[in-house]
Design an enzyme around this catalytic site. Sequence first.
Site, PDB file in Angstrom:
ATOM      1  N   GLN A  28       2.258  -4.258   6.314  1.00 53.53           N
ATOM      2  CA  GLN A  28       1.350  -3.416   5.536  1.00 53.53           C
ATOM      3  C   GLN A  28       0.625  -2.341   6.356  1.00 53.53           C
ATOM      4  O   GLN A  28       0.442  -1.225   5.890  1.00 53.53           O
ATOM      5  CB  GLN A  28       0.328  -4.329   4.854  1.00 53.53           C
ATOM      6  CG  GLN A  28      -0.648  -3.670   3.920  1.00 53.53           C
ATOM      7  CD  GLN A  28      -1.546  -4.699   3.250  1.00 53.53           C
ATOM      8  OE1 GLN A  28      -1.159  -5.327   2.278  1.00 53.53           O
ATOM      9  NE2 GLN A  28      -2.734  -4.884   3.789  1.00 53.53           N
ATOM     10  N   GLU A  68      -3.660  -9.179  12.202  1.00 53.21           N
ATOM     11  CA  GLU A  68      -4.335  -9.792  11.055  1.00 53.21           C
ATOM     12  C   GLU A  68      -3.292 -10.414  10.133  1.00 53.21           C
ATOM     13  O   GLU A  68      -2.210  -9.850   9.954  1.00 53.21           O
ATOM     14  CB  GLU A  68      -5.092  -8.670  10.328  1.00 53.21           C
ATOM     15  CG  GLU A  68      -5.833  -9.088   9.083  1.00 53.21           C
ATOM     16  CD  GLU A  68      -6.431  -7.866   8.405  1.00 53.21           C
ATOM     17  OE1 GLU A  68      -6.819  -6.903   9.116  1.00 53.21           O
ATOM     18  OE2 GLU A  68      -6.493  -7.838   7.169  1.00 53.21           O
ATOM     19  N   HIS A  96     -12.973  -2.602   4.717  1.00 51.64           N
ATOM     20  CA  HIS A  96     -12.831  -1.992   3.386  1.00 51.64           C
ATOM     21  C   HIS A  96     -11.785  -2.756   2.569  1.00 51.64           C
ATOM     22  O   HIS A  96     -11.257  -3.767   3.028  1.00 51.64           O
ATOM     23  CB  HIS A  96     -12.394  -0.527   3.544  1.00 51.64           C
ATOM     24  CG  HIS A  96     -11.004  -0.385   4.124  1.00 51.64           C
ATOM     25  ND1 HIS A  96     -10.274   0.766   4.093  1.00 51.64           N
ATOM     26  CD2 HIS A  96     -10.209  -1.305   4.757  1.00 51.64           C
ATOM     27  CE1 HIS A  96      -9.104   0.572   4.672  1.00 51.64           C
ATOM     28  NE2 HIS A  96      -9.044  -0.675   5.077  1.00 51.64           N
ATOM     29  N   ARG A  97     -11.453  -2.240   1.381  1.00 53.71           N
ATOM     30  CA  ARG A  97     -10.296  -2.669   0.597  1.00 53.71           C
ATOM     31  C   ARG A  97      -9.358  -1.476   0.431  1.00 53.71           C
ATOM     32  O   ARG A  97      -9.744  -0.335   0.647  1.00 53.71           O
ATOM     33  CB  ARG A  97     -10.693  -3.174  -0.808  1.00 53.71           C
ATOM     34  CG  ARG A  97     -11.624  -4.351  -0.843  1.00 53.71           C
ATOM     35  CD  ARG A  97     -11.180  -5.533  -0.004  1.00 53.71           C
ATOM     36  NE  ARG A  97      -9.864  -6.091  -0.310  1.00 53.71           N
ATOM     37  CZ  ARG A  97      -9.649  -7.282  -0.850  1.00 53.71           C
ATOM     38  NH1 ARG A  97     -10.673  -8.048  -1.198  1.00 53.71           N
ATOM     39  NH2 ARG A  97      -8.423  -7.739  -1.039  1.00 53.71           N
ATOM     40  N   SER A  98      -8.140  -1.752  -0.022  1.00 54.38           N
ATOM     41  CA  SER A  98      -7.215  -0.628  -0.233  1.00 54.38           C
ATOM     42  C   SER A  98      -7.656   0.247  -1.400  1.00 54.38           C
ATOM     43  O   SER A  98      -7.399   1.451  -1.424  1.00 54.38           O
ATOM     44  CB  SER A  98      -5.796  -1.147  -0.450  1.00 54.38           C
ATOM     45  OG  SER A  98      -5.759  -2.101  -1.494  1.00 54.38           O
ATOM     46  N   LYS A 134     -12.559  -2.058  10.060  1.00 53.25           N
ATOM     47  CA  LYS A 134     -11.255  -1.608   9.574  1.00 53.25           C
ATOM     48  C   LYS A 134     -11.536  -0.796   8.322  1.00 53.25           C
ATOM     49  O   LYS A 134     -11.977  -1.343   7.308  1.00 53.25           O
ATOM     50  CB  LYS A 134     -10.387  -2.824   9.269  1.00 53.25           C
ATOM     51  CG  LYS A 134      -8.950  -2.459   8.960  1.00 53.25           C
ATOM     52  CD  LYS A 134      -8.076  -3.696   8.827  1.00 53.25           C
ATOM     53  CE  LYS A 134      -7.956  -4.116   7.378  1.00 53.25           C
ATOM     54  NZ  LYS A 134      -6.673  -4.784   7.082  1.00 53.25           N
ATOM     55  N   HIS A 180       0.799  -1.227   0.000  1.00 52.67           N
ATOM     56  CA  HIS A 180       0.000   0.000   0.000  1.00 52.67           C
ATOM     57  C   HIS A 180       0.830   1.274   0.000  1.00 52.67           C
ATOM     58  O   HIS A 180       0.298   2.376   0.104  1.00 52.67           O
ATOM     59  CB  HIS A 180      -0.943   0.017   1.208  1.00 52.67           C
ATOM     60  CG  HIS A 180      -1.959  -1.091   1.167  1.00 52.67           C
ATOM     61  ND1 HIS A 180      -2.737  -1.430   2.246  1.00 52.67           N
ATOM     62  CD2 HIS A 180      -2.325  -1.931   0.168  1.00 52.67           C
ATOM     63  CE1 HIS A 180      -3.545  -2.430   1.925  1.00 52.67           C
ATOM     64  NE2 HIS A 180      -3.312  -2.755   0.672  1.00 52.67           N
ATOM     65  N   LYS A 207     -14.720  -9.025   4.048  1.00 48.43           N
ATOM     66  CA  LYS A 207     -14.694  -8.079   2.936  1.00 48.43           C
ATOM     67  C   LYS A 207     -15.718  -8.551   1.908  1.00 48.43           C
ATOM     68  O   LYS A 207     -15.584  -9.666   1.365  1.00 48.43           O
ATOM     69  CB  LYS A 207     -13.311  -8.081   2.280  1.00 48.43           C
ATOM     70  CG  LYS A 207     -12.180  -7.546   3.160  1.00 48.43           C
ATOM     71  CD  LYS A 207     -10.828  -7.932   2.557  1.00 48.43           C
ATOM     72  CE  LYS A 207      -9.684  -7.097   3.117  1.00 48.43           C
ATOM     73  NZ  LYS A 207      -8.362  -7.665   2.705  1.00 48.43           N
TER      74      LYS A 207
END
Length: 417
Positions: free
Chosen positions: A161, A283, A363-365, A386, A153, A335
């Site tokens: 991450q 995680e 969420h997603r990135s 998150k 990311h 997700k």
Amino acid sequence: VISRVTGRQILDSRGNPTVEVDVELEDGSLGRAAVPSGASTGSHEAVELRDGDPSRFHGKGVRRAVAAVNGEIAAAVTGLPAEDQARIDQTMIDLDGTPDKRRLGANAILGVSLATVKAAALAHRQPVYRYVGGAGARVLPVPMMNIINGGAHADNPLDFQEFMIAPVGAASLSEAVRMGSEVFHTLRKSLAAAGHNTNVGDEGGFAPHVVTADEALEFVLGAVEQTGYRPGTDITICLDPASSEFYSDGVYDYAGEGRKRTVEEHVDYLRGLLDRYPISSIEDPMAEDDIAGWQHLTRLAGDRVQLVGDDVFCTDVTRLRAGIEGGYANAILVKVNQIGTLTETLTTVDAAHKAGYRVVMSHRSGETEDTTIADLAVAVGCGQIKTGSLSRSDRTAKYNQLLRIEEELGDSARYGN
Ligand code: PGA
Ligand code: ZN
């Protein structure tokens, strides 16, 4: 009853194409949903259909997924009752016909699934969290706020991450958002004072040129303390190393640090971090393919820290059951686009709760202005979400929706799990 389904191509927070869907009902209710997209995806996720035409959007166009929405899917679901989410989702699963939604695309299917529930909620004059969760839905989730970004990311050498803070001691969601925002701004100052850049990564956290997890954690811990909060009591730290990204054949390759660790050394390193910092959740501490490693860490540390399976479970109830039976992880990241329909997402959440696994809505990135996950977190009452840092509208949109929900719930709102 669904009267019209319209898909279109829009942009996500990374400037890549994604699918947006409008579902219209006969009574005029319009539900609109946009689909997120991951960068450090699990290899067992439902398939995001991309055009692969290098002359457009570097191959990342989603015109085929949009065509599936406007063609086959629209034809199959038009005329169905929007209240019957399970039937609509099953219709799309059957129509697709593959185990991982690769023919029509999970991005096409999820867009229709989420737009349908939003339209149905509107038709019932209810907010989505109540329509899905019922009258008892009133728990606002503790946010895990990702204030330092690394891994896939960001462009820095950080191997891990995500470095997150969770305001567990807040009395309310709005207080948690304030605490997170304050720490975020303190962190900006301390990074700048140390000569680091304060640019942000994909999820809105800072992406300083630091190398080790310890360096990042010292900045996070310092920012919590300097803002006046008690680490471990007011605010805990959560990590997502996203370990699948740097594992292969029994080796965790910390490329940024320039050293490799065996499974045993990687586990020892993580346990050392647990001893040195007030970490409440990790995680993907272990890679999706390192099940023995997952079992080992869960045996050693599963009673003192939340171990969240993301890549290893992919929001898939079958994969989750393997974890429950195999004794690994004690929580699951959820997700919606990993599995591709709302119905399957809710099935997974239910199975997790029944097994005593905690659930973190995520969420997603790659995100959009869509805030459905904020409602879903409250609907299922999972108590944790998150959704990134305290910057970038794609992230703050979810916090802002949670603030609205908290206001709407008034005195009945509860915070945390
Ligand atoms: P992704 O990352 O959305 O890029 O997959 C998020 C995560 O690993 O939790
Ligand atoms: Zn993850």
